[in-house]
Design an enzyme around this catalytic site. Sequence first.
Site, PDB file in Angstrom:
ATOM      1  CE  LYS A   1      36.558  44.993  33.629  1.00  0.00           C
ATOM      2  NZ  LYS A   1      35.563  44.841  34.709  1.00  0.00           N
TER       3      LYS A   1
ATOM      4  CE1 TYR B   1      29.250  41.881  41.354  1.00  0.00           C
ATOM      5  CE2 TYR B   1      30.204  41.004  43.373  1.00  0.00           C
ATOM      6  CZ  TYR B   1      29.111  41.438  42.647  1.00  0.00           C
ATOM      7  OH  TYR B   1      27.854  41.410  43.227  1.00  0.00           O
ATOM      8  CB  SER B   2      36.218  43.756  37.942  1.00  0.00           C
ATOM      9  OG  SER B   2      35.136  44.452  37.374  1.00  0.00           O
ATOM     10  CB  ALA B   3      38.853  39.038  40.192  1.00  0.00           C
TER      11      ALA B   3
END
Length: 391
Positions: free
Chosen positions: A71, A67-69
């Site tokens: 980024k 997921y947003s890791a």
Amino acid sequence: MTMIDGEVAAGFEPVREAFAENFAQHGDIGAAVCVYWHGRPVVDLWGGIADPDTGRPWTRDTLQLVYSATKGATATAVHLLVQRGELDLDAPVVTYWPEFAANGKADIPVRWLLSHQAGLVTLDRPVPLADALRWHPMAQALAAQRPVWTPGTAHGYHGRTWGWLVGEVIRRVSGRSPGRFFAEEIASPLGLDFFIGLPADKRDRVSSMVHSKPDSDLTTVPPELIPEGLRDQVAAWSDPNSLSNRAYMVTDPAGIDFNSPEVQAAELPASNGIGTAHGLARMYAALIGEVDGVRLLVPETLTLAIKEQVAGMDEVLVAQSRFSSGFQLPTTDNPMTGPRAFGHNGRGGSLGFADPECGIAFSYVMNHIISGPVDVRAASLVDAVRRSLTC
């Protein structure tokens, strides 16, 4: 009892103990944790089940969507372009992406995309998911969108749109899609098992995610019974028209099945990075020092990359947040290992970060996605790392 495989260097045994405890007490199904210290791996552990339906075990090579890791990996690509002199974060986005000027956005600098200040957290008209996965329709929609606040006057977590916004800048500057740029310029030199856009021949290595809802749903609790510090946040999540909800309604349908092959094969630089804990930790290690002869960012570039840009109440999260140009910075809820650390977490528990003061790079990935504030798995591992350190 879950079998734990891998290696732990002397002095880091508390991390192994915390990792085993996550399976025994805190709900892990399949997971991996990796820690680099001064450029060498000192913890590389994995265990559990990669696919609960088939019983396939988690192995050294199991890949996990984080997921947003993701980024953090995308931000690394941006700062590599900055270091090469190809991208100026203080230049207007339109310098590289002329169509972005529509609806009063001509003066927004690239840096505000990275630091969640652009006010482009949602779309007036969601893009069909199949089109969003093809990239260009979503980039076009964001170029045409009017900001929901005056850019630069506030910050709010661009959970989904961040990837297309920042990724389109990478594409315009480098001439390559963000996933391809990451693969060729970051993953390949370091030998990383980490992908933004999963190759078809890696599909059978990916774990299957299991989602759990929190034991209690505060949106159903009478407001007077909610702790005062959480009331505004709960009210926002209860309102379908709030930015907290609209930030995740940029596609039609709004829900995205991140287990699906089509989603995993697409490039979503905010949310669908897939890799091993070792791959993500190794990337962060190469941001703060040399790893097998490779260093991604020189100290001067790194200092600028992790300098705080915004801090305070987040318009989307309705909670305190801190960001540099693309990375999360330590907060009370996510202290990492110290005040100079930087990185990014992901939905349901994943986390990757580095701490240049201690020489630590850390990554934890798992397939049991736990929502809500009671997930202690990453925090317990980070605490064990702190207890193992001599810095």
